[in-house]
Design a protein around this motif. Structure first.
Motif, short mmCIF file in Angstrom:
data_model
loop_
_atom_site.label_atom_id
_atom_site.label_comp_id
_atom_site.label_asym_id
_atom_site.label_seq_id
_atom_site.Cartn_x
_atom_site.Cartn_y
_atom_site.Cartn_z
N ARG A 71 0.88 -1.17 0.00
CA ARG A 71 0.00 0.00 0.00
C ARG A 71 0.92 1.22 0.00
NH1 ARG A 71 -5.00 -0.62 -1.06
NH2 ARG A 71 -5.68 1.00 0.34
N ARG A 100 1.24 5.73 -0.42
CA ARG A 100 0.59 7.04 -0.34
C ARG A 100 1.60 8.09 -0.78
NH1 ARG A 100 -1.23 8.84 5.43
NH2 ARG A 100 0.99 9.18 5.64
N TRP A 111 -4.25 6.08 0.83
CA TRP A 111 -3.50 4.85 0.65
C TRP A 111 -4.09 4.10 -0.53
CZ3 TRP A 111 0.97 3.99 2.95
CH2 TRP A 111 1.27 4.67 4.11
N GLN A 112 -3.24 3.52 -1.36
CA GLN A 112 -3.71 2.79 -2.53
C GLN A 112 -2.78 1.61 -2.81
OE1 GLN A 112 -3.46 5.36 -6.00
NE2 GLN A 112 -1.94 6.61 -4.96
#
Length: 95
Positions: free
Chosen positions: A17, A19, A25-26
């Protein structure tokens, strides 16, 4: 031998994850070329390359830009490793 090759390939591409700045968050991918020396982070809209020569200085470049800049590494309160506002959260080798 094939199983070993597959295991090594899996270790070189890690699902994490990430950012960037104060963004959300991705899902992202860390690709490790040489543990502790050369790696990259691939976010949905951008990619960054990193290098470290063992001197204590980490440098980052927007993928394909070819212009390297030193970055400060630090741990965030979420236990993510960050380099000047770009953070990665998950399990990955440090050296």
């Amino acid at each position: 031998m094939l199983l070993l090759s597959v295991a090594l390939a899996d270790q070189q591409r890690l699902q994490l994850r990430c950012r960037s700045g104060q963004g959300p968050w991705q899902a992202c991918v860390m690709r490790i070329e040489a543990v502790g020396e050369r790696w990259s982070l691939e976010l949905p809209d951008d990619s960054f390359d990193f290098r470290h020569d063992g001197s204590g200085i980490v440098e980052m470049s927007r993928a394909g830009a070819g212009q390297w800049s030193p970055v400060t590494s630090q741990w965030s309160p979420e236990r993510a490793l960050c380099w000047d506002g770009l953070c990665a959260l998950g399990q990955f080798p440090l050296d």
